[in-house]
Write an enzyme that holds these catalytic residues in place. Structure first.
Site, PDB file in Angstrom:
ATOM      1  N   VAL A  67     -17.374   3.615  -3.423  1.00 42.27           N
ATOM      2  CA  VAL A  67     -17.815   2.295  -2.961  1.00 42.27           C
ATOM      3  C   VAL A  67     -19.211   2.372  -2.328  1.00 42.27           C
ATOM      4  CG1 VAL A  67     -17.335   0.416  -1.349  1.00 42.27           C
ATOM      5  CG2 VAL A  67     -15.476   1.431  -2.666  1.00 42.27           C
ATOM      6  N   GLY A  91     -19.338   7.564  -1.241  1.00 42.78           N
ATOM      7  CA  GLY A  91     -18.379   7.829  -2.311  1.00 42.78           C
ATOM      8  C   GLY A  91     -18.448   6.733  -3.363  1.00 42.78           C
ATOM      9  N   GLY A 126     -20.782   6.657   4.337  1.00 39.28           N
ATOM     10  CA  GLY A 126     -19.906   7.008   3.218  1.00 39.28           C
ATOM     11  C   GLY A 126     -20.613   6.707   1.907  1.00 39.28           C
ATOM     12  N   LYS A 147       0.861  -1.183   0.000  1.00 40.95           N
ATOM     13  CA  LYS A 147       0.000   0.000   0.000  1.00 40.95           C
ATOM     14  C   LYS A 147       0.895   1.230   0.000  1.00 40.95           C
ATOM     15  CE  LYS A 147      -4.459   1.179   0.511  1.00 40.95           C
ATOM     16  NZ  LYS A 147      -5.651   0.523  -0.020  1.00 40.95           N
TER      17      LYS A 147
END
Ligand code: NAD
Length: 355
Positions: A187, A185, A183, A81
């Protein structure tokens, strides 16, 4: 140095690269947790951290999560990552992305990057000018694997929510099942759309309140404040924003039967898996349910390495295996008495040669 090795999130990572490029102002961390199964793969996060130690923690935790995620998704990829430390204004320049591409290239393929929070497809195109170890690039047509991994992540989460509802509530349909989505966004928004098509009742929240309100209007759901979403009485709480939300206070606030969502590293600390289970809440381990995006990214990358285009049907077939994998984790959890997160971790550790 000793303080670094004692860092609780350091887990024998193979490599942690600190990147600073003076001319562009790029500051980044690239963490390679494991290459046991193949080149490490995982997205790049662009985020402003008040404390740089938070960026290191994220890089260490998220890269380990990618090792587990890729292994559990059956991919020939290890875990890595990257985190780009944004300034307060979140200024991102072409020069910074070019310098980041050079840093990825310098690792010679040990790390393959893609989108994550704060990084767009266009950003990846910029990074790809400097390195071939990149995925999540635009595709020529809808039959080709690649592009924004968000929709594939959302599809896997939607299938995982269905599996969890069948397992815990004995309901085969999502019609009328109340899902609270944190959330909205790439996803969370995708998950909400898929759930709405199946007639789920939706409560949506985002720190960008207008975004949640707009989507709620579009899908016939209700918007609520972002600090109220975790306490919303519902069947499923679906976290699709940032990690570590399942801490003592978060778990105490929950009023749901299931936690199933795409945010990475949802459990603040390992013991929070037990605390969820003690409340009788079924947990879908985050890195198992949210593997759809990396399945797309890996399929695209591996195909490009062989000089061909990845097949989106192959991606969807692999994503469709997520519910079965969750079910086997929950079954093993039931038969062993271990929590689902511990069962998943043990399965993943075995696969990456660290059991
Ligand atoms: P995104 O930036 O598109 O969306 C995140 C949304 O969460 C934004 O709308 C933001 O305003 C909102 N948000 C942030 N903090 C919040 C809070 N406290 N309460 C409510 N809303 C909040 O990012 P994304 O790609 O949708 O990723 C969401 C999560 O899923 C992240 O944890 C990411 O690591 C994880 N994830 C993403 C993918 C992918 O394919 N994009 C794959 C696996 C995991």
């Amino acid at each position: 140095m000793s303080a670094f090795w004692a860092e609780p999130d350091f887990d024998a990572h193979e490599l942690v690269q600190l990147v600073h490029h003076r001319a562009s102002g790029l500051t980044a961390i690239i963490a390679v947790h494991s290459t046991h199964l193949g080149p490490s793969a995982g997205g790049t996060r662009f985020w402003h951290y008040n404390d740089p130690a938070g960026a290191m923690r994220d890089a260490l935790r998220l890269s380990r999560g990618m090792s587990y995620k890729n292994a559990m998704a059956g991919l020939p990829m290890g875990g890595g990552k990257a985190v780009i430390l944004a300034d307060e204004q979140r200024i991102k320049t072409p020069e910074m992305l070019a310098a980041f591409g050079d840093a990825v290239e310098a690792l010679g393929g040990r790390y393959v990057t893609a989108e994550d929070v704060g990084i767009s497809e266009a950003d990846m195109v910029a990074v790809a000018q400097r390195t071939s170890h990149v995925s999540g690039l635009p595709v020529a047509d809808s039959a080709s694997a690649g592009g924004d991994p968000g929709p594939f992540t959302a599809y896997g989460i939607y299938l995982g929510v269905k599996a969890a509802v069948a397992h815990k509530l004995g309901r085969e349909s999502l019609s009328g099942v109340h899902v609270a989505v944190q959330g909205t966004g790439s996803v969370g928004g995708g998950v909400a759309r898929l759930l709405a098509k199946d007639g789920a009742k939706l409560t949506l929240a985002d720190i960008d309140e207008s975004r949640a309100a707009k989507m709620a209007g579009e899908l016939g759901g209700t918007a609520t404040a972002s600090d109220a979403i975790m306490a919303t009485p519902c069947d499923v709480f679906s976290p699709n924003a940032l990690g570590a939300i399942l801490d003592d206070a978060g778990i105490a606030a929950l009023d749901c039967a299931i936690v199933a969502g795409g945010a990475n590293n949802q459990l603040a600390r390992p013991e929070h898996g037990g605390k969820l289970a003690a409340r009788g809440i079924l947990y879908a381990p985050d890195y198992v349910i949210n593997a759809g995006g990396i399945i797309s990214v890996a399929t695209e990358y591996l195909a490009r390495r062989e000089g061909r285009t990845g097949d989106v049907a192959q991606v969807n077939a692999l994503v469709a295996q997520i519910p079965g994998r969750l079910e086997s984790i929950w079954q093993e959890s039931k038969s062993t008495g271990l929590t689902s997160d511990v069962v998943a971790d043990r399965m993943a550790q075995k696969l990456i040669g660290r059991s």
